[in-house]
Scaffold this motif. Structure first.
Motif, PDB file in Angstrom:
ATOM      1  N   ILE A 108      43.295  12.761  48.511  1.00 12.84           N
ATOM      2  CA  ILE A 108      42.326  11.917  47.828  1.00 12.84           C
ATOM      3  C   ILE A 108      40.955  12.307  48.363  1.00 12.84           C
ATOM      4  N   VAL A 109      40.084  12.724  47.448  1.00  9.08           N
ATOM      5  CA  VAL A 109      38.764  13.209  47.829  1.00  9.08           C
ATOM      6  C   VAL A 109      37.706  12.370  47.142  1.00  9.08           C
ATOM      7  N   LEU A 110      36.738  11.913  47.921  1.00  8.27           N
ATOM      8  CA  LEU A 110      35.594  11.207  47.382  1.00  8.27           C
ATOM      9  C   LEU A 110      34.405  12.146  47.514  1.00  8.27           C
ATOM     10  N   GLY A 111      33.838  12.545  46.399  1.00  8.22           N
ATOM     11  CA  GLY A 111      32.690  13.440  46.419  1.00  8.22           C
ATOM     12  C   GLY A 111      31.470  12.755  45.856  1.00  8.22           C
ATOM     13  N   HIS A 112      30.393  12.748  46.624  1.00  8.24           N
ATOM     14  CA  HIS A 112      29.139  12.149  46.166  1.00  8.24           C
ATOM     15  C   HIS A 112      28.174  13.246  45.743  1.00  8.24           C
ATOM     16  N   SER A 113      27.609  13.125  44.557  1.00 14.67           N
ATOM     17  CA  SER A 113      26.592  14.049  44.054  1.00 14.67           C
ATOM     18  C   SER A 113      27.110  15.487  44.110  1.00 14.67           C
ATOM     19  N   VAL A 115      34.422  25.848  46.396  1.00 12.26           N
ATOM     20  CA  VAL A 115      35.787  25.500  45.988  1.00 12.26           C
ATOM     21  C   VAL A 115      36.789  26.132  46.960  1.00 12.26           C
ATOM     22  N   GLU A 116      36.574  27.376  47.307  1.00 15.21           N
ATOM     23  CA  GLU A 116      37.455  28.054  48.266  1.00 15.21           C
ATOM     24  C   GLU A 116      37.402  27.369  49.632  1.00 15.21           C
ATOM     25  N   TRP A 117      36.209  26.983  50.045  1.00 10.45           N
ATOM     26  CA  TRP A 117      36.044  26.254  51.309  1.00 10.45           C
ATOM     27  C   TRP A 117      36.835  24.947  51.273  1.00 10.45           C
ATOM     28  N   VAL A 177      49.926   5.592  56.120  1.00 10.35           N
ATOM     29  CA  VAL A 177      48.495   5.655  56.351  1.00 10.35           C
ATOM     30  C   VAL A 177      47.828   6.346  55.166  1.00 10.35           C
ATOM     31  N   LYS A 178      46.813   5.723  54.633  1.00 12.34           N
ATOM     32  CA  LYS A 178      46.044   6.320  53.545  1.00 12.34           C
ATOM     33  C   LYS A 178      45.040   7.288  54.147  1.00 12.34           C
ATOM     34  N   LYS A 179      44.892   8.453  53.507  1.00 16.96           N
ATOM     35  CA  LYS A 179      43.938   9.448  53.980  1.00 16.96           C
ATOM     36  C   LYS A 179      42.911   9.727  52.900  1.00 16.96           C
ATOM     37  N   LEU A 180      41.669   9.879  53.309  1.00 20.70           N
ATOM     38  CA  LEU A 180      40.575  10.124  52.392  1.00 20.70           C
ATOM     39  C   LEU A 180      39.651  11.176  52.991  1.00 20.70           C
ATOM     40  N   TRP A 181      39.289  12.146  52.176  1.00 25.59           N
ATOM     41  CA  TRP A 181      38.307  13.153  52.564  1.00 25.59           C
ATOM     42  C   TRP A 181      37.023  12.845  51.809  1.00 25.59           C
ATOM     43  N   ILE A 182      35.899  12.794  52.517  1.00 24.05           N
ATOM     44  CA  ILE A 182      34.605  12.536  51.888  1.00 24.05           C
ATOM     45  C   ILE A 182      33.755  13.797  51.960  1.00 24.05           C
ATOM     46  N   ILE A 183      33.206  14.183  50.797  1.00 27.38           N
ATOM     47  CA  ILE A 183      32.262  15.293  50.737  1.00 27.38           C
ATOM     48  C   ILE A 183      30.909  14.701  50.344  1.00 27.38           C
ATOM     49  N   HIS A 184      29.959  14.805  51.235  1.00 30.52           N
ATOM     50  CA  HIS A 184      28.629  14.244  50.990  1.00 30.52           C
ATOM     51  C   HIS A 184      27.885  15.040  49.920  1.00 30.52           C
ATOM     52  N   GLY A 185      26.763  14.523  49.514  1.00 25.83           N
ATOM     53  CA  GLY A 185      25.920  15.182  48.534  1.00 25.83           C
ATOM     54  C   GLY A 185      24.977  16.190  49.183  1.00 25.83           C
ATOM     55  N   TRP A 186      23.908  16.495  48.472  1.00 25.54           N
ATOM     56  CA  TRP A 186      22.935  17.492  48.912  1.00 25.54           C
ATOM     57  C   TRP A 186      22.052  16.867  49.990  1.00 25.54           C
ATOM     58  N   ARG A 213      30.495  17.457  42.505  1.00 26.07           N
ATOM     59  CA  ARG A 213      30.519  18.723  41.755  1.00 26.07           C
ATOM     60  C   ARG A 213      31.532  19.681  42.368  1.00 26.07           C
ATOM     61  N   ILE A 214      31.546  19.760  43.690  1.00 25.84           N
ATOM     62  CA  ILE A 214      32.510  20.614  44.383  1.00 25.84           C
ATOM     63  C   ILE A 214      33.929  20.126  44.094  1.00 25.84           C
ATOM     64  N   SER A 215      34.138  18.821  44.220  1.00 24.11           N
ATOM     65  CA  SER A 215      35.468  18.230  43.995  1.00 24.11           C
ATOM     66  C   SER A 215      35.973  18.470  42.579  1.00 24.11           C
ATOM     67  N   LEU A 216      35.111  18.264  41.596  1.00 20.37           N
ATOM     68  CA  LEU A 216      35.518  18.464  40.204  1.00 20.37           C
ATOM     69  C   LEU A 216      35.862  19.910  39.912  1.00 20.37           C
ATOM     70  N   ASN A 217      35.075  20.836  40.446  1.00 21.28           N
ATOM     71  CA  ASN A 217      35.375  22.249  40.250  1.00 21.28           C
ATOM     72  C   ASN A 217      36.653  22.662  40.954  1.00 21.28           C
ATOM     73  N   PHE A 218      36.912  22.051  42.130  1.00 18.74           N
ATOM     74  CA  PHE A 218      38.169  22.286  42.842  1.00 18.74           C
ATOM     75  C   PHE A 218      39.347  21.841  41.992  1.00 18.74           C
ATOM     76  N   LEU A 219      39.232  20.641  41.449  1.00 17.75           N
ATOM     77  CA  LEU A 219      40.298  20.073  40.628  1.00 17.75           C
ATOM     78  C   LEU A 219      40.551  20.948  39.396  1.00 17.75           C
TER      79      LEU A 219
END
Length: 86
Positions: A68-73, A54-56, A2-11, A77-83
């Motif tokens: 696998i994280v998909l971050g919009h807007s 990032v800690e969250w 099963v593929k898993k994806l986490w989505i983080i919405h924008g502002w 930014r959160i995803s890139l800083n986490f990485l």
């Protein structure tokens, strides 16, 4: 597998704009988790900076193997800083 994806919405204050995307992904066998960003779609009285987000995210992804994280807007930014930090 099963593929898993986490989505983080924008502002935004709603995850509803992602409803159709999530529906399509799930119909294709992807297990989707829409994360609710503190202070936006999840209650928080604190003032958050990027390190707090990032800690969250680290806590949200704890135990996931190569998530696998998909971050919009702002979510991107959160995803890139986490990485960058992990």
């Amino acid at each position: 597998m099963v593929k898993k994806l986490w989505i983080i919405h924008g502002w935004t204050y709603s995850i509803e704009p992602w409803t159709s995307v999530v529906s399509i992904l799930r119909s294709k066998g992807v297990e989707v988790t829409q994360l609710r960003v503190p202070g936006l779609t999840s209650d928080s009285d604190a003032v958050w900076d990027i390190d707090d987000y990032v800690e969250w995210l680290h806590g949200e992804l704890e135990g996931a193997d190569r998530p696998i994280v998909l971050g919009h807007s702002n979510g991107g930014r959160i995803s890139l800083n986490f990485l960058k930090k992990c």
